[in-house]
Design an enzyme around this catalytic site. Sequence first.
Site, mmCIF file in Angstrom:
data_model
loop_
_atom_site.group_PDB
_atom_site.id
_atom_site.type_symbol
_atom_site.label_atom_id
_atom_site.label_comp_id
_atom_site.label_asym_id
_atom_site.label_seq_id
_atom_site.Cartn_x
_atom_site.Cartn_y
_atom_site.Cartn_z
ATOM 1 N N CYS A 126 -7.782 21.158 18.761
ATOM 2 C CA CYS A 126 -7.796 21.436 20.158
ATOM 3 C C CYS A 126 -7.177 20.125 20.968
ATOM 4 C CB CYS A 126 -9.108 21.418 20.695
ATOM 5 S SG CYS A 126 -10.098 22.653 20.145
ATOM 6 N N GLY A 159 0.716 -1.207 0.042
ATOM 7 C CA GLY A 159 0.091 -0.064 0.072
ATOM 8 C C GLY A 159 0.836 1.334 0.000
HETATM 9 C C1 LIG Z 1 -3.195 -7.517 5.396
HETATM 10 C C2 LIG Z 1 -2.434 -6.334 4.976
HETATM 11 N N1 LIG Z 1 -1.814 -6.110 3.755
HETATM 12 C C3 LIG Z 1 -1.041 -4.970 3.349
HETATM 13 C C4 LIG Z 1 -0.951 -4.111 3.895
HETATM 14 C C5 LIG Z 1 -0.322 -2.695 3.397
HETATM 15 O O1 LIG Z 1 0.812 -2.412 4.131
HETATM 16 P P1 LIG Z 1 1.728 -1.513 3.536
HETATM 17 O O2 LIG Z 1 0.959 -0.045 3.162
HETATM 18 O O3 LIG Z 1 2.730 -0.906 4.833
HETATM 19 O O4 LIG Z 1 2.443 -1.823 2.333
HETATM 20 C C6 LIG Z 1 -1.537 -4.048 5.477
HETATM 21 C C7 LIG Z 1 -1.292 -2.978 6.227
HETATM 22 O O5 LIG Z 1 -1.878 -2.686 7.326
HETATM 23 C C8 LIG Z 1 -2.240 -5.007 5.864
HETATM 24 O O6 LIG Z 1 -2.856 -5.269 6.940
#
Ligand SMILES: Cc1ncc(COP(=O)(O)O)c(C=O)c1O
Length: 403
Positions: free
Chosen positions: A334, A267
């Site tokens: 706040c 991600g």
């Molecule tokens: C199951 C799973 N896959 C992928 C990701 C993506 O992680 P990142 O954004 O660090 O690559 C997460 C992040 O919380 C996750 O929980």
Amino acid sequence: MLTVGGMRADILAERYGTPALLLDLAVFDGSLSALVDAASAHGIRVSYAAKALLLTALAKRLQTRDVGLDVASLGELITAERGGIEAPRITLHGAGKTDEEIDAAFVGRVGRLVIDSVDELHRVVEISRGRSLDVLLRMNTGIEAHTHEFIRTAGDDTKFGLAPRDEDAVLAMLRANSQLRLRGVHAHIGSQIFDARPYAANAQALLEKLDRYRRAGFAGADTMVIGGGFGVQMHPESPDETIDVPAILAAVAAAVPHGVTVEIEPGRATVAAAGTSLYRVMAIKRYAKRTFAVVDGSMADNPRPALYGAYHHVVAARKSDAPYHPVTVCGRSCENDALADAPLPQDLRAGDLLAFCTTGAYTYSMASNYNRFPRPPVVAIENREATLWARRESIEDVFRNDV
Ligand SMILES: Cc1ncc(COP(=O)(O)O)c(C=O)c1O
């Protein structure tokens, strides 16, 4: 004047207001292509982790790419659907799925469901009413990694995945419910990881689980998802924030026997660098020991610094020859919501623009309406043209659900 995607920050601020999240699509495409290229060189499949950022327009863009999508809620699923992403490309995650989310899987709105607990499996069986579904098991491999920390635990520190003591019960249930087709195993081990070792350790642990299930008769279990977590450089000069994703993936692929498919779910590494948050300075406060700049955003639109001390590199949009001095950039909420400590020009004044770098991931998606602040817009920039991907919330949006 600072430019983002070739467009002047002051012009963008005038057109869209501040705070605003700007997304440079060339950077997004570049990050995604780098990951896909590194992965496909080893037959590894990439799914984008929607939780980092998902909007309908982004889903439409992902639809045109050869990637899957990892969703963790009905909201993320519907956004993917609105973007035209076909069900077989979607994997449904979540540490606590609602019945509605589980049912969405059974009516064919996702390709796979990742089972996170034995209790969830009971509900999945109940909701299935004989309907079939491809499932993965989220494992708790006890491998945890964050930035430069890599630890092996007994798994007690994470809520995610099957508790090892439940694994046998889960296998027995899957054996008794052949409508659930076990396709493989999954473990995501953390975030902002720069170290190759936890990936190797996690892959090894997952392989052992997979091997066990295949020997137990689940011949269709041929997939191993090693999650996301690939680190992103937040500080332009940090020598520590480097990661060699191609080398990590090559090592994982080399350890995996023929016939096993590996997948990753990045991600942050896909979208973080594409994002820049633009704020306007509302006030400068100079004390003997400290200077504060209060901006028109807050921990509501960028909760990560307050939540877990996330660092964002901050630059003044207006070029200045004045000497730099340390400034604490705060939001207007706040809370004592210091957003960043940054060296900024001494002539910084109210009305100036500040840009927070690398805010593409987990910033807009984690934003709230704290203090009843409306959430900022998301503006995509491509070929020096800006397009609104998400409108700024209106004040009416904020009290829309009040009864
Ligand atoms: C199951 C799973 N896959 C992928 C990701 C993506 O992680 P990142 O954004 O660090 O690559 C997460 C992040 O919380 C996750 O929980």
